[in-house]
Scaffold this motif. Structure first.
Motif, PDB file in Angstrom:
ATOM      1  N   MET A  45      18.550  -1.151  22.625  1.00  0.00           N
ATOM      2  CA  MET A  45      17.641  -0.309  21.854  1.00  0.00           C
ATOM      3  C   MET A  45      18.206  -0.036  20.465  1.00  0.00           C
ATOM      4  O   MET A  45      17.469  -0.035  19.468  1.00  0.00           O
ATOM      5  CB  MET A  45      17.388   1.015  22.585  1.00  0.00           C
ATOM      6  N   VAL A  46      19.520   0.197  20.399  1.00  0.00           N
ATOM      7  CA  VAL A  46      20.171   0.412  19.099  1.00  0.00           C
ATOM      8  C   VAL A  46      20.047  -0.846  18.247  1.00  0.00           C
ATOM      9  O   VAL A  46      19.747  -0.776  17.042  1.00  0.00           O
ATOM     10  CB  VAL A  46      21.654   0.791  19.302  1.00  0.00           C
ATOM     11  N   ALA A  47      20.252  -2.008  18.882  1.00  0.00           N
ATOM     12  CA  ALA A  47      20.115  -3.283  18.160  1.00  0.00           C
ATOM     13  C   ALA A  47      18.686  -3.472  17.667  1.00  0.00           C
ATOM     14  O   ALA A  47      18.458  -3.952  16.548  1.00  0.00           O
ATOM     15  CB  ALA A  47      20.511  -4.444  19.070  1.00  0.00           C
ATOM     16  N   GLU A  48      17.719  -3.059  18.478  1.00  0.00           N
ATOM     17  CA  GLU A  48      16.305  -3.180  18.112  1.00  0.00           C
ATOM     18  C   GLU A  48      15.989  -2.328  16.883  1.00  0.00           C
ATOM     19  O   GLU A  48      15.337  -2.799  15.939  1.00  0.00           O
ATOM     20  CB  GLU A  48      15.440  -2.748  19.292  1.00  0.00           C
ATOM     21  N   VAL A  49      16.470  -1.083  16.892  1.00  0.00           N
ATOM     22  CA  VAL A  49      16.250  -0.191  15.746  1.00  0.00           C
ATOM     23  C   VAL A  49      16.930  -0.749  14.500  1.00  0.00           C
ATOM     24  O   VAL A  49      16.348  -0.740  13.399  1.00  0.00           O
ATOM     25  CB  VAL A  49      16.779   1.228  16.048  1.00  0.00           C
ATOM     26  N   ALA A  50      18.144  -1.268  14.671  1.00  0.00           N
ATOM     27  CA  ALA A  50      18.874  -1.839  13.533  1.00  0.00           C
ATOM     28  C   ALA A  50      18.118  -3.033  12.958  1.00  0.00           C
ATOM     29  O   ALA A  50      18.076  -3.220  11.731  1.00  0.00           O
ATOM     30  CB  ALA A  50      20.273  -2.262  13.975  1.00  0.00           C
ATOM     31  N   MET A  51      17.500  -3.830  13.821  1.00  0.00           N
ATOM     32  CA  MET A  51      16.748  -4.992  13.352  1.00  0.00           C
ATOM     33  C   MET A  51      15.491  -4.567  12.598  1.00  0.00           C
ATOM     34  O   MET A  51      15.098  -5.210  11.620  1.00  0.00           O
ATOM     35  CB  MET A  51      16.390  -5.897  14.534  1.00  0.00           C
ATOM     36  N   ILE A  52      14.842  -3.483  13.045  1.00  0.00           N
ATOM     37  CA  ILE A  52      13.663  -2.977  12.330  1.00  0.00           C
ATOM     38  C   ILE A  52      14.060  -2.530  10.917  1.00  0.00           C
ATOM     39  O   ILE A  52      13.399  -2.858   9.934  1.00  0.00           O
ATOM     40  CB  ILE A  52      13.016  -1.806  13.095  1.00  0.00           C
ATOM     41  N   ILE A  53      15.165  -1.775  10.845  1.00  0.00           N
ATOM     42  CA  ILE A  53      15.651  -1.319   9.541  1.00  0.00           C
ATOM     43  C   ILE A  53      15.998  -2.514   8.665  1.00  0.00           C
ATOM     44  O   ILE A  53      15.646  -2.558   7.477  1.00  0.00           O
ATOM     45  CB  ILE A  53      16.879  -0.403   9.718  1.00  0.00           C
ATOM     46  N   ALA A  54      16.672  -3.495   9.258  1.00  0.00           N
ATOM     47  CA  ALA A  54      17.044  -4.695   8.507  1.00  0.00           C
ATOM     48  C   ALA A  54      15.813  -5.453   8.010  1.00  0.00           C
ATOM     49  O   ALA A  54      15.787  -5.953   6.885  1.00  0.00           O
ATOM     50  CB  ALA A  54      17.904  -5.612   9.373  1.00  0.00           C
ATOM     51  N   ALA A  55      14.777  -5.510   8.860  1.00  0.00           N
ATOM     52  CA  ALA A  55      13.557  -6.239   8.492  1.00  0.00           C
ATOM     53  C   ALA A  55      12.905  -5.631   7.259  1.00  0.00           C
ATOM     54  O   ALA A  55      12.487  -6.354   6.345  1.00  0.00           O
ATOM     55  CB  ALA A  55      12.576  -6.245   9.662  1.00  0.00           C
ATOM     56  N   PHE A  56      12.834  -4.315   7.207  1.00  0.00           N
ATOM     57  CA  PHE A  56      12.173  -3.681   6.071  1.00  0.00           C
ATOM     58  C   PHE A  56      13.066  -3.622   4.834  1.00  0.00           C
ATOM     59  O   PHE A  56      12.580  -3.465   3.724  1.00  0.00           O
ATOM     60  CB  PHE A  56      11.678  -2.286   6.472  1.00  0.00           C
ATOM     61  N   TRP A  57      14.370  -3.789   5.038  1.00  0.00           N
ATOM     62  CA  TRP A  57      15.261  -3.923   3.900  1.00  0.00           C
ATOM     63  C   TRP A  57      15.206  -5.337   3.333  1.00  0.00           C
ATOM     64  O   TRP A  57      15.203  -5.544   2.122  1.00  0.00           O
ATOM     65  CB  TRP A  57      16.691  -3.594   4.319  1.00  0.00           C
ATOM     66  N   TYR A  70      11.197 -13.716  16.380  1.00  0.00           N
ATOM     67  CA  TYR A  70      11.172 -14.069  17.799  1.00  0.00           C
ATOM     68  C   TYR A  70      12.334 -13.429  18.558  1.00  0.00           C
ATOM     69  O   TYR A  70      12.174 -13.010  19.713  1.00  0.00           O
ATOM     70  CB  TYR A  70      11.183 -15.583  17.964  1.00  0.00           C
ATOM     71  N   ALA A  71      13.501 -13.325  17.907  1.00  0.00           N
ATOM     72  CA  ALA A  71      14.638 -12.656  18.541  1.00  0.00           C
ATOM     73  C   ALA A  71      14.334 -11.174  18.743  1.00  0.00           C
ATOM     74  O   ALA A  71      14.612 -10.601  19.805  1.00  0.00           O
ATOM     75  CB  ALA A  71      15.903 -12.832  17.699  1.00  0.00           C
ATOM     76  N   PHE A  72      13.745 -10.563  17.708  1.00  0.00           N
ATOM     77  CA  PHE A  72      13.411  -9.144  17.804  1.00  0.00           C
ATOM     78  C   PHE A  72      12.400  -8.892  18.917  1.00  0.00           C
ATOM     79  O   PHE A  72      12.562  -7.962  19.715  1.00  0.00           O
ATOM     80  CB  PHE A  72      12.849  -8.628  16.479  1.00  0.00           C
ATOM     81  N   THR A  73      11.340  -9.696  18.974  1.00  0.00           N
ATOM     82  CA  THR A  73      10.298  -9.453  19.974  1.00  0.00           C
ATOM     83  C   THR A  73      10.815  -9.695  21.387  1.00  0.00           C
ATOM     84  O   THR A  73      10.389  -9.024  22.332  1.00  0.00           O
ATOM     85  CB  THR A  73       9.061 -10.324  19.692  1.00  0.00           C
ATOM     86  N   PHE A  74      11.751 -10.631  21.540  1.00  0.00           N
ATOM     87  CA  PHE A  74      12.364 -10.857  22.857  1.00  0.00           C
ATOM     88  C   PHE A  74      13.153  -9.629  23.289  1.00  0.00           C
ATOM     89  O   PHE A  74      13.012  -9.153  24.428  1.00  0.00           O
ATOM     90  CB  PHE A  74      13.271 -12.091  22.810  1.00  0.00           C
TER      91      PHE A  74
END
Length: 213
Positions: A45-57, A70-74
């Motif tokens: 879950m922490v990795a998922e949140v970090a990826m969301i932040i990274a995506a918008f950055w 695809y990695a995020f959605t998996f």
């Protein structure tokens, strides 16, 4: 002009295609979640949140790629499994199917509304962001002080409304603004986040009602 419209439709269709593939990866993640130890869910879950932040950055650099999506959605599918499993156990598997069907129907209707609306709905961005931040704040607060079933039901209704409006907004913005090849993964990710969050909120609504029967 006609060539530009044709290209826009092509890019729009590509966004929908990538979104559909992302749902397949999420479904695979959901199935995989059955075998993931509970102790690994929080790091994921922490990795998922970090990826969301990274995506918008990264969106300013247009560096969000297909592999990232695809990695995020998996991973998102994996972290969604405990919620799905919980409501399937307390309210029945049919509630999960009903929630998915309802989400798909609402997504199709709201997406169509957004795509056919002639007015640019960009002015909704600030209000939707404020509502989203409020939901995030409540979600963080509920970790330390769990909501009552009534409070969770109310938040789920609000969440369902907010993400339904986000679907309208995102489709509308794709209609009124040019879509480039570099934008496709991030736009598909936006749609996925709209879909999965709407699904979770609807599942919570139906699950709470179903568990009271």
């Amino acid at each position: 002009m006609e060539a530009l419209q044709t290209r826009q439709r092509s890019m729009f269709q590509k966004v929908l295609w990538v979104f559909a593939v992302s749902l397949l990866f999420a479904t695979a993640g959901l199935y995989t979640g059955r075998f993931v130890p509970p102790g690994l869910m929080m790091p994921l879950m922490v990795a998922e949140v970090a990826m969301i932040i990274a995506a918008f950055w990264l969106r300013r650099r247009k560096s969000v790629g297909y592999l990232f999506v695809y990695a995020f959605t998996f991973i998102s599918g994996i972290t969604t499994y405990p919620v799905v499993a919980y409501y399937a156990s307390v309210a029945g598997a049919e509630v999960v199917l009903l929630a998915f069907g309802s989400t798909f129907g609402i997504f199709a209707v709201m997406g169509t509304i957004g795509a056919v609306t002639k007015r640019d709905l960009g002015f909704l961005s600030t209000a939707l962001l404020v509502a989203l931040l409020a939901l995030i704040f409540i979600g963080i607060f509920s970790i330390f002080s769990p909501l009552t079933p009534t409070g969770l039901l109310a938040c789920s209704f609000i969440g369902a409304i907010v993400f339904s409006l986000y679907i309208v907004y995102d489709f509308n913005q794709m209609k009124h603004h040019s879509i480039t090849e570099e934008m496709v993964p991030l736009l598909a990710l936006n749609l996925y986040l709209d879909f999965v969050n709407l699904f979770i909120n609807i599942l919570q609504i139906l699950g709470i009602w179903g568990s009271d029967d």
